[in-house]
Design a protein around this motif. Structure first.
Motif, PDB file in Angstrom:
ATOM      1  N   GLY A  73      38.532  40.970  50.308  1.00  0.00           N
ATOM      2  CA  GLY A  73      39.678  41.618  49.687  1.00  0.00           C
ATOM      3  C   GLY A  73      39.984  42.979  50.265  1.00  0.00           C
ATOM      4  N   ALA A 123      44.228  37.988  45.457  1.00  0.00           N
ATOM      5  CA  ALA A 123      43.325  37.022  46.081  1.00  0.00           C
ATOM      6  C   ALA A 123      44.018  35.665  46.228  1.00  0.00           C
ATOM      7  CB  ALA A 123      42.067  36.871  45.239  1.00  0.00           C
ATOM      8  N   LEU A 179      39.728  33.164  50.478  1.00  0.00           N
ATOM      9  CA  LEU A 179      38.501  33.506  49.746  1.00  0.00           C
ATOM     10  C   LEU A 179      37.412  32.487  50.041  1.00  0.00           C
ATOM     11  CD1 LEU A 179      38.313  34.561  45.972  1.00  0.00           C
ATOM     12  CD2 LEU A 179      36.504  33.351  47.134  1.00  0.00           C
ATOM     13  N   VAL A 192      34.077  39.767  45.205  1.00  0.00           N
ATOM     14  CA  VAL A 192      35.529  39.651  45.153  1.00  0.00           C
ATOM     15  C   VAL A 192      36.095  41.003  44.702  1.00  0.00           C
ATOM     16  CG1 VAL A 192      37.510  38.421  44.200  1.00  0.00           C
ATOM     17  CG2 VAL A 192      35.355  37.201  44.619  1.00  0.00           C
ATOM     18  N   GLY A 241      43.217  41.864  43.280  1.00  0.00           N
ATOM     19  CA  GLY A 241      42.372  40.669  43.437  1.00  0.00           C
ATOM     20  C   GLY A 241      42.761  39.566  42.488  1.00  0.00           C
ATOM     21  N   TRP A 288      31.985  38.839  40.977  1.00  0.00           N
ATOM     22  CA  TRP A 288      33.338  39.214  40.597  1.00  0.00           C
ATOM     23  C   TRP A 288      33.352  40.663  40.095  1.00  0.00           C
ATOM     24  CZ3 TRP A 288      37.029  35.394  41.347  1.00  0.00           C
ATOM     25  CH2 TRP A 288      36.532  34.093  41.501  1.00  0.00           C
TER      26      TRP A 288
END
Length: 274
Positions: free
Chosen positions: A149, A157, A162, A179, A188, A217
């Motif tokens: 990212g 995203a 990804l 992420v 994102g 995350w």
């Protein structure tokens, strides 16, 4: 089952979910971001929360601003508490535009860091150099976290890039892929208001298959943490957790906070009735 109070409280109180595992964990990682704590505050974080922290990031380029003795004291204390510690990814990007990757790795290793974040969120690097950095860091014995990212406010995203980054970085030797959401939590998988695209993260989990457990995350906000844990499960890896939110996140994981407790208790009640 881990935790300072585990031997005192009844086990079912300590972890109503009955799912939480002890360190070293492979899933359910909590990655903390430190924006500049002094040593005494850091000691407090470790004394209270170390059982619930898997990796500790000295955010952005703050590592270079500490007095060296203080920085080494923080690193040593993290290691004593079995917490991985690394500089932020932006520092990696800045350092590697002026010096070789080998030199950067050599310096952070000499300071005692146990992990590295390899990213290109602000300053782009080629895939070849990214993979080279991953390989060199693994050879040096560092745990490798890469990041997918950009830090631009417009970054959203997309599924295929990804998944491609996840697969390529893991093949290159990375341990986990983060992420990007920034410390503000508005890029994102989150919109400009910080709301979570639950459908997208569910698609990622399904499409990534077994590799989904290697995603972390970033979720700095409580409502984002709740959304990801509800959508992907209590063992979801979360990053960019503030130092004063570690116990809060742990209560969400275990069902010790109303946002997740009701779900766990409802599921237990249904299982009892069946």
């Amino acid at each position: 089952m881990s935790g300072h109070g585990a031997s005192f409280w009844p086990p079912v109180w300590h972890d109503p979910s009955a799912e939480r595992t002890s360190k070293p964990r492979q899933q359910g990682l909590t990655m903390v971001i430190d924006k500049g704590l002094g040593l005494h505050s850091f000691e407090d974080v470790m004394n209270v929360s170390a059982d619930y922290i898997d990796v500790y990031k000295l955010g952005f380029g703050t590592s270079v601003l500490y007095p060296t003795s203080l920085l080494q004291s923080k690193i040593a204390l993290a290691r004593m508490h079995h917490v991985q510690i690394m500089p932020g990814g932006t520092f990696f990007e800045v350092a590697c535009t002026t010096e070789s990757v080998e030199h950067y790795i050599s310096i952070i290793k000499s300071l005692g860091f146990t992990a590295i974040e390899v990213s290109d969120g602000s300053l782009p690097i080629s895939k070849e150099r990214r993979w080279q950095a991953i390989g060199l860091a693994k050879e040096a014995g560092l745990v490798v976290y890469t990041e997918f990212g950009k830090k631009a406010a417009s970054f959203t995203a997309d599924l295929d890039p990804l998944l491609q980054t996840l697969d390529e970085d893991l093949r290159a030797g990375a341990d986990y892929v983060i992420v990007e959401a920034r410390e503000s939590g508005n890029v994102g998988v989150f919109n400009c208001n910080g709301e979570t695209d639950r459908s997208f993260v569910r698609d990622v989990q399904i499409s990534a298959g077994s590799q989904a457990s290697r995603l972390i995350w970033e979720a700095p906000r409580k409502e984002q943490q709740v959304a990801l844990l509800e959508t992907l499960g209590l063992a979801t890896n979360l990053g960019n957790i503030a130092t004063n939110d570690v116990l809060s996140v742990e209560t969400l994981r275990r069902g010790l906070r109303g946002d997740t407790a009701h779900r766990i208790l409802d599921e237990r009640s249904k299982a009892t009735c069946e």
